[in-house]
Design a protein around this motif. Structure first.
Motif, PDB file in Angstrom:
ATOM      1  N   ARG A  16      -6.009   4.154  -0.195  1.00  0.00           N
ATOM      2  CA  ARG A  16      -5.226   2.930  -0.450  1.00  0.00           C
ATOM      3  C   ARG A  16      -3.886   3.276  -1.078  1.00  0.00           C
ATOM      4  O   ARG A  16      -2.870   2.655  -0.747  1.00  0.00           O
ATOM      5  N   ALA A  17      -3.852   4.265  -1.965  1.00  0.00           N
ATOM      6  CA  ALA A  17      -2.590   4.678  -2.588  1.00  0.00           C
ATOM      7  C   ALA A  17      -1.606   5.178  -1.532  1.00  0.00           C
ATOM      8  O   ALA A  17      -0.411   4.874  -1.589  1.00  0.00           O
ATOM      9  N   ARG A  18      -2.094   5.933  -0.563  1.00  0.00           N
ATOM     10  CA  ARG A  18      -1.225   6.410   0.522  1.00  0.00           C
ATOM     11  C   ARG A  18      -0.672   5.233   1.325  1.00  0.00           C
ATOM     12  O   ARG A  18       0.506   5.226   1.698  1.00  0.00           O
ATOM     13  N   GLN A  19      -1.527   4.246   1.608  1.00  0.00           N
ATOM     14  CA  GLN A  19      -1.076   3.058   2.344  1.00  0.00           C
ATOM     15  C   GLN A  19       0.007   2.317   1.558  1.00  0.00           C
ATOM     16  O   GLN A  19       1.028   1.926   2.120  1.00  0.00           O
ATOM     17  N   LEU A  20      -0.241   2.104   0.264  1.00  0.00           N
ATOM     18  CA  LEU A  20       0.734   1.395  -0.572  1.00  0.00           C
ATOM     19  C   LEU A  20       2.063   2.149  -0.633  1.00  0.00           C
ATOM     20  O   LEU A  20       3.131   1.533  -0.568  1.00  0.00           O
ATOM     21  N   ALA A  21       1.997   3.453  -0.754  1.00  0.00           N
ATOM     22  CA  ALA A  21       3.217   4.256  -0.816  1.00  0.00           C
ATOM     23  C   ALA A  21       4.030   4.096   0.469  1.00  0.00           C
ATOM     24  O   ALA A  21       5.258   3.940   0.414  1.00  0.00           O
TER      25      ALA A  21
END
Length: 174
Positions: A18-23
């Motif tokens: 999810r962090a990669r998606q948000l970034a």
């Protein structure tokens, strides 16, 4: 206004995905201590060095927010106090903070961790069944008020402010 996205959850919850998606979605700087610990120290905890690393990454996040960049902190933040301190620090530099809670049931967690350890053993660390069960007892699930971004209350008893608490929790923050 810049935004600090703070992923919250246990190992195997999907925080890093999810962090990669948000970034990507927000053109944000993503900071993930797990990606630094093994390359720098050869192990995930390394005698308290994780707290030092997290402090420096948190410092970097605050600097990036001040410069106008959104940031994704992929820390996990199991305690309400950690989350409150980070929200307070983000507000101190004029940014908003959005908690991104990733709940996970025990069976899904166990399966994801087994897959990760099988597929990329050099990028993860061993986690026993006892570890997973113990960590669940330590994790403070965020409630609706915390997720809805209500005001950050005062620091725990004995601390003059959140900066003092945070500097003790993450010794390299200031």
């Amino acid at each position: 206004m810049t935004t600090l996205f703070l992923t919250v959850g246990l190992p195997g919850a999907g925080k890093t995905t999810r962090a990669r998606q948000l970034a990507t979605e927000h053109s944000a700087l993503r900071l993930t201590p797990d990606e630094w610990m093994i390359p720098l120290f050869g192990e995930p905890e390394a005698d308290g060095k994780r707290d030092v690393l997290e402090g420096r990454l948190l410092w970097l996040a605050l600097e990036a927010l001040k410069l106008g960049s959104d940031v994704v902190l992929d820390f996990g933040c199991w305690s309400r106090d950690e989350r409150s301190a980070i929200r307070w620090l983000a507000e101190l530099v004029g940014a908003s903070c959005r908690l991104v809670y990733m709940p996970v049931d025990h069976e899904t967690q166990r399966a994801r961790i087994a897959r990760r350890q099988s597929a990329t053993p050099d990028q993860t660390f061993p986690m026993s069944e006892a570890d997973l069960l113990h960590w669940r007892t330590l994790f403070e699930e965020p409630d609706a008020a915390e997720l809805d971004r209500h005001e950050v209350g005062g620091p725990p008893h004995g601390w003059s402010d959140w900066l003092e608490w945070a500097a003790d929790r993450w010794p390299s923050l200031v």
